[in-house]
Design an enzyme around this catalytic site. Structure first.
Site, PDB file in Angstrom:
ATOM      1  N   GLU A 174      32.229  34.492  35.674  1.00  0.00           N
ATOM      2  CA  GLU A 174      32.685  34.783  34.302  1.00  0.00           C
ATOM      3  C   GLU A 174      32.494  33.567  33.396  1.00  0.00           C
ATOM      4  OE1 GLU A 174      36.506  36.819  34.058  1.00  0.00           O
ATOM      5  OE2 GLU A 174      35.693  38.527  35.138  1.00  0.00           O
ATOM      6  N   GLU A 297      33.421  42.474  40.770  1.00  0.00           N
ATOM      7  CA  GLU A 297      34.840  42.676  40.460  1.00  0.00           C
ATOM      8  C   GLU A 297      34.977  44.035  39.810  1.00  0.00           C
ATOM      9  OE1 GLU A 297      37.097  39.562  38.517  1.00  0.00           O
ATOM     10  OE2 GLU A 297      35.920  38.028  39.546  1.00  0.00           O
TER      11      GLU A 297
HETATM   12  O1  AHR Z   1      40.448  39.463  39.529  1.00  0.00           O
HETATM   13  C1  AHR Z   1      41.228  38.750  38.626  1.00  0.00           C
HETATM   14  C2  AHR Z   1      40.403  37.983  37.611  1.00  0.00           C
HETATM   15  O2  AHR Z   1      39.701  38.877  36.819  1.00  0.00           O
HETATM   16  C3  AHR Z   1      39.340  37.081  38.154  1.00  0.00           C
HETATM   17  O3  AHR Z   1      39.827  35.840  38.527  1.00  0.00           O
HETATM   18  C4  AHR Z   1      38.387  36.947  37.025  1.00  0.00           C
HETATM   19  O4  AHR Z   1      37.075  36.708  37.449  1.00  0.00           O
HETATM   20  C5  AHR Z   1      38.562  38.250  36.279  1.00  0.00           C
HETATM   21  O5  AHR Z   1      38.772  38.038  34.929  1.00  0.00           O
END
Ligand code: AHR
Length: 498
Positions: A174, A297
């Site tokens: 990210e 994610e």
């Molecule tokens: O999964 C929780 C958070 O969500 C992670 O650390 C991040 O990569 C995303 O914003």
């Protein structure tokens, strides 16, 4: 209306990469500490500090790949803090997640040992946001170099002479947000620089992963592909299903208004549009589909359980989460030409977890059961299907389909058909038209998961309230397989021919 699903058993669309069923574990809340790592002196049964009950459950589920150490934590993590004698390791503040003290007791050795216990592939995420090229380069050397080198010697000093095999390595996380607030032009250049020093040592071959976009940030994908596609094996996509109107009010995991059921399904189904549009951009630069899209994610993100630390992201997990898992995994299967991996956020005690723990107690969530039922799709061949399904209208949102499905054939010739009934109010009849079978002498069996309320979930007092049961509501007439799916259910059928 009876829904109709045509399955062309003789038309293979691709291979479902087992890593689509992957997971993610971050130094966040009680995921690593308590959820996975309890330490060697814990009264909780463990092997070298890692919980035995959690390892057994994850092996049963056939976890194929595990991402670590973050998430946002990855771009603050300095791997050298997490090696050597544990009592001497540096303590730091986990600024992203609750401001708690991180003692670094779970580091590179512990993570790679966990992956060995789970017999899964490690996926390590390196630090671009606050790290250096040298630090990233040395981490790869530490883990994978065999022979005489400063990092290999340090590894040996810390008790591990043999290098590990590490295939998946992410260059930042990210970086458009918590990983440095970069613009895509800047990150693409940094990616090119950092990845140069992520070396292949011996016969270890690193699959290099560039940080891709958030949700519908098509500009990020376009820019990254344009500037850096030649230097990557995969890029990533992050998308979370939230039902509230903002990140401040994400919606409750349990006790939610019933009308949010359909909205949740709609939000989860949005993944399809994201996959199609991002793939179309990637196709321009990579028409052969060499580069994977890793949705590393995904999952539901609700308000934390009342009374828990807001920075720990601990939420309950209901039959609604199970449906989100089922329909999302179907989308990944259907797009397996581009989606090579996906990692549910997160493994234990955080967000849409497959496992929750409380002291020595552990429970399997409805989402766990979906992953366990769907493991039959791992590495199987995706079959061509055509679905005609009823539309479910809602007062507040656009319509959603009643049924979602996916079918595959495994190496032994067994066909598996997974079906989700998104309708929380009514059962759904589906006529399955099985074409292209070599033998019409078919034996059918099945498993189904449902609940008695839209927020049906498991608790430590009642851990099996939502659990899979044999599925018997089907009839096979030699041509059509007629099934009747319970409201809000996930079902997997197995078809064997003689
Ligand atoms: O999964 C929780 C958070 O969500 C992670 O650390 C991040 O990569 C995303 O914003």
């Amino acid at each position: 209306m009876t829904n109709r699903l045509t399955i062309n058993a003789d038309r293979i669309k691709g291979t479902i990469n087992r890593n689509i069923y992957g997971h993610f574990s971050e130094h966040l809340g009680r995921c690593i500490y308590e959820g996975l790592w309890v330490g060697e002196d814990s009264p909780i049964p463990n092997t070298k500090g890692i919980r035995n009950d959690v390892v057994a459950a994850l092996k049963q589920m056939k976890i194929p790949v595990l991402r670590w150490p973050g998430g946002c934590f990855a771009d603050e993590y300095h791997w050298k803090d997490g090696i050597g004698p544990r009592e001497q390791r540096k303590r730091m503040i986990n600024t992203h997640w609750g401001g708690v003290v991180e003692n670094n007791h779970f580091g590179t050795h512990e993570f790679l040992m966990l992956c060995e216990m789970l017999e899964c592939e490690p996926y390590i995420n390196g630090n671009v946001g606050s790290g250096t090229v040298q630090e990233m380069s040395e981490w790869v050397e530490y883990m994978t170099f065999e022979g005489v080198s400063p990092m290999a010697e340090l590894r040996e000093l810390n008790g591990r002479a043999e290098p590990w095999k590490v295939k998946y390595f992410g260059v930042g996380n990210e970086n458009w947000g918590c990983g440095g607030n970069m613009r895509p032009e800047y990150y693409a250049d940094l990616y090119r620089q950092f990845q140069t020093y992520v070396r292949n040592y011996g016969d270890n071959r690193i699959h290099k992963i560039a940080c891709g976009p958030n949700s519908d940030d098509y500009h990020w994908m376009e820019t990254l592909m344009k500037q850096a596609h030649r230097f990557m094996d995969s890029t990533t996509l992050h998308y979370y299903t939230i039902t509230g109107d903002s990140w401040q009010e994400k919606g409750a995991a349990t006790g939610f208004p019933e009308q949010l059921w359909a909205r949740t399904m709609k939000k989860a189904l949005y993944m399809e549009e994201l996959l199609v549009k991002h793939s179309a951009i990637m196709d321009q630069y990579d028409p052969e589909k060499r580069i994977g899209l890793l949705v590393d994610e995904w999952g539901t993100w609700f308000d934390v359980e009342p009374g828990t630390n807001p920075g720990f992201l601990y939420q309950q997990n209901t039959i609604r989460d199970a449906l989100v898992a089922g329909i999302t995994l179907h989308l990944f299967n259907q797009h397996c030409d581009r989606v090579q991996m996906a990692n549910l956020a997160q493994l234990v005690n955080v967000l849409q977890a497959v496992i929750l723990t409380e002291g020595e107690k552990m429970l399997l969530t409805p989402t766990y059961h979906v992953f366990n039922m769907f493991k039959v799709h791992q590495d199987a061949q995706l079959l061509d299907i055509h679905l005609t399904t009823k539309e479910l209208k809602s007062d507040i949102d656009d319509a959603i389909p009643q049924i979602s499905s996916s079918a595959s054939i495994d190496a032994s010739g067994k066909i598996h058909i997974s079906l989700c009934n998104l309708d929380h109010l009514a059962s759904a009849k589906v006529d399955l038209d099985l074409r292209g079978l070599t033998n019409e002498n078919v034996r059918v069996s099945g498993t189904t998961l449902t609940a008695d309320s839209v927020d049906g979930h498991n608790t430590f007092e009642n851990p099996d309230r939502v659990a899979p049961a044999p599925f018997t509501s089907f009839a096979w007439d030699g041509k059509l397989l007629k099934v009747d799916l319970s409201p809000m259910s996930v079902t997997v059928l197995e078809l064997m021919t003689d």
